[in-house]
Design a protein around this motif. Structure first.
Motif, PDB file in Angstrom:
ATOM      1  N   GLN A 265       0.811  -1.212   0.000  1.00 12.92           N
ATOM      2  CA  GLN A 265       0.000   0.000   0.000  1.00 12.92           C
ATOM      3  C   GLN A 265       0.852   1.273   0.000  1.00 12.92           C
ATOM      4  N   PHE A 266       2.113   1.183   0.383  1.00  7.69           N
ATOM      5  CA  PHE A 266       2.956   2.370   0.476  1.00  7.69           C
ATOM      6  C   PHE A 266       3.498   2.738  -0.907  1.00  7.69           C
ATOM      7  N   PRO A 267       3.753   4.013  -1.169  1.00  5.16           N
ATOM      8  CA  PRO A 267       4.207   4.441  -2.499  1.00  5.16           C
ATOM      9  C   PRO A 267       5.594   3.907  -2.837  1.00  5.16           C
ATOM     10  N   ASP A 268       5.820   3.690  -4.135  1.00  2.00           N
ATOM     11  CA  ASP A 268       7.101   3.161  -4.592  1.00  2.00           C
ATOM     12  C   ASP A 268       8.263   4.083  -4.236  1.00  2.00           C
ATOM     13  N   GLY A 269       8.017   5.384  -4.220  1.00  2.00           N
ATOM     14  CA  GLY A 269       9.097   6.339  -3.988  1.00  2.00           C
ATOM     15  C   GLY A 269       9.310   6.720  -2.542  1.00  2.00           C
ATOM     16  N   LEU A 270       8.817   5.902  -1.623  1.00  2.00           N
ATOM     17  CA  LEU A 270       8.886   6.255  -0.202  1.00  2.00           C
ATOM     18  C   LEU A 270      10.319   6.510   0.254  1.00  2.00           C
ATOM     19  N   LEU A 271      11.273   5.734  -0.254  1.00  2.00           N
ATOM     20  CA  LEU A 271      12.662   5.852   0.196  1.00  2.00           C
ATOM     21  C   LEU A 271      13.529   6.645  -0.775  1.00  2.00           C
ATOM     22  N   ASN A 272      12.909   7.397  -1.678  1.00  2.00           N
ATOM     23  CA  ASN A 272      13.686   8.214  -2.614  1.00  2.00           C
ATOM     24  C   ASN A 272      14.346   9.411  -1.945  1.00  2.00           C
ATOM     25  N   GLN A 273      13.878   9.759  -0.749  1.00  2.00           N
ATOM     26  CA  GLN A 273      14.478  10.850   0.006  1.00  2.00           C
ATOM     27  C   GLN A 273      15.023  10.285   1.316  1.00  2.00           C
ATOM     28  N   PRO A 274      15.969  10.974   1.947  1.00  2.00           N
ATOM     29  CA  PRO A 274      16.540  10.451   3.193  1.00  2.00           C
ATOM     30  C   PRO A 274      15.459  10.248   4.249  1.00  2.00           C
ATOM     31  N   VAL A 275      15.551   9.137   4.962  1.00  2.00           N
ATOM     32  CA  VAL A 275      14.584   8.888   6.028  1.00  2.00           C
ATOM     33  C   VAL A 275      15.014   9.656   7.273  1.00  2.00           C
ATOM     34  N   GLY A 276      14.067   9.899   8.144  1.00  2.00           N
ATOM     35  CA  GLY A 276      14.353  10.617   9.378  1.00  2.00           C
ATOM     36  C   GLY A 276      13.090  10.718  10.203  1.00  2.00           C
ATOM     37  N   PHE A 277      13.176  11.460  11.293  1.00  2.00           N
ATOM     38  CA  PHE A 277      12.028  11.681  12.163  1.00  2.00           C
ATOM     39  C   PHE A 277      11.766  13.176  12.240  1.00  2.00           C
ATOM     40  N   THR A 278      10.494  13.551  12.082  1.00  2.00           N
ATOM     41  CA  THR A 278      10.081  14.952  12.156  1.00  2.00           C
ATOM     42  C   THR A 278       9.118  15.134  13.314  1.00  2.00           C
ATOM     43  N   PRO A 279       9.486  15.890  14.341  1.00  5.86           N
ATOM     44  CA  PRO A 279       8.558  16.101  15.469  1.00  5.86           C
ATOM     45  C   PRO A 279       7.304  16.840  15.029  1.00  5.86           C
ATOM     46  N   SER A 280       6.191  16.519  15.649  1.00  3.40           N
ATOM     47  CA  SER A 280       4.941  17.216  15.368  1.00  3.40           C
ATOM     48  C   SER A 280       4.959  18.607  15.992  1.00  3.40           C
ATOM     49  N   VAL A 281       4.356  19.549  15.290  1.00  4.10           N
ATOM     50  CA  VAL A 281       4.258  20.927  15.772  1.00  4.10           C
ATOM     51  C   VAL A 281       2.799  21.215  16.091  1.00  4.10           C
ATOM     52  N   PRO A 282       2.490  21.712  17.287  1.00  2.00           N
ATOM     53  CA  PRO A 282       1.089  22.012  17.604  1.00  2.00           C
ATOM     54  C   PRO A 282       0.502  23.015  16.625  1.00  2.00           C
ATOM     55  N   PRO A 283      -0.743  22.815  16.177  1.00  2.00           N
ATOM     56  CA  PRO A 283      -1.364  23.780  15.272  1.00  2.00           C
ATOM     57  C   PRO A 283      -1.634  25.088  16.010  1.00  2.00           C
TER      58      PRO A 283
END
Length: 225
Positions: A158-176
């Motif tokens: 179900q995940f897109p083919d290009g999921l790993l085309n960019q560097p992986v990492g973690f992005t913290p959530s920002v409160p709206p």
């Protein structure tokens, strides 16, 4: 090396230590014990997204629908139960044993398969198809699942083919900047319908893979539930 250590090497957590989680309170509120790997992961990273695609629900989620103890797991279970009872889509597990633990940018949900309920460290991971009948099951913990997906070891259809085309990492959530209402649980929609609508309305979309977030949000605004 533990799974968490491997994930930290792959996706370094934020430099600032997240606020501590009162796990006793969380588990009491949910009425079930949680996997130890999840508690270590959530305590290390805080709320956020992996690979700029996979968002994990957290007890300190910045909105109600990204909060592990918020209303979304129950609402999603109700929707799956309706599918299960009506035979609309072949949900492969009893919905009462599925607990939504995260979601993706394309609208898939990640679940714990809470069997056996009293052995959370043995729970497996399931992923549904955002707008179709396909399901994928991973025989392991959430932390191991993230490592396997983000290193390309496991291919979730179900995940897109290009999921790993960019560097992986973690992005913290920002409160709206303002309170966000609980979103409706949207029925499945064929991604090709979204692409056709986007092209007809002047958006550039790839023929396959991830639908750009701004396109998906524009389509949802034009097609309220």
């Amino acid at each position: 090396m533990t799974d968490l250590s491997a994930l930290i090497r792959l996706c370094p957590p934020p430099p600032t230590q997240p606020d501590p989680v009162d796990w006793d309170r969380v588990e009491t509120e949910l009425g079930l014990r949680l996997p130890e790997d999840y508690k270590r992961l959530a305590s290390t990273y805080g709320p956020g997204r992996f690979g700029d695609y996979i968002g994990i629900h957290h007890p300190h989620g910045v909105t109600r629908y990204s909060n592990l103890t918020g209303p979304m797991p129950a609402r999603i279970r109700e929707y799956l139960q309706r599918d299960y009872d009506q035979g609309t889509y072949p949900v492969p597990y009893n919905p009462q044993h599925l607990f939504a633990l995260g979601s993706t940018d394309n609208g898939e949900y990640l679940f714990w398969i809470t069997e056996p309920e009293d052995s959370p460290d043995a729970w497996r991971i399931a992923v549904n198809e955002a707008r179709g009948p396909q399901w994928f099951t991973y025989d392991g913990t959430l932390t191991a699942f993230l490592i396997s997906v983000l290193t390309g070891t496991t291919d979730v259809p179900q995940f897109p083919d290009g999921l790993l085309n960019q560097p992986v990492g973690f992005t913290p959530s920002v409160p709206p900047p303002f309170e966000v209402a609980d979103p409706p649980v949207r029925p499945p929609v064929d991604t090709e319908d979204i692409r056709n609508w986007a092209r007809a309305n002047g958006f550039q979309v790839p023929p396959r893979g991830r639908i750009p977030r701004e396109v998906r949000e524009a389509w949802e605004q034009a097609h309220p539930v």
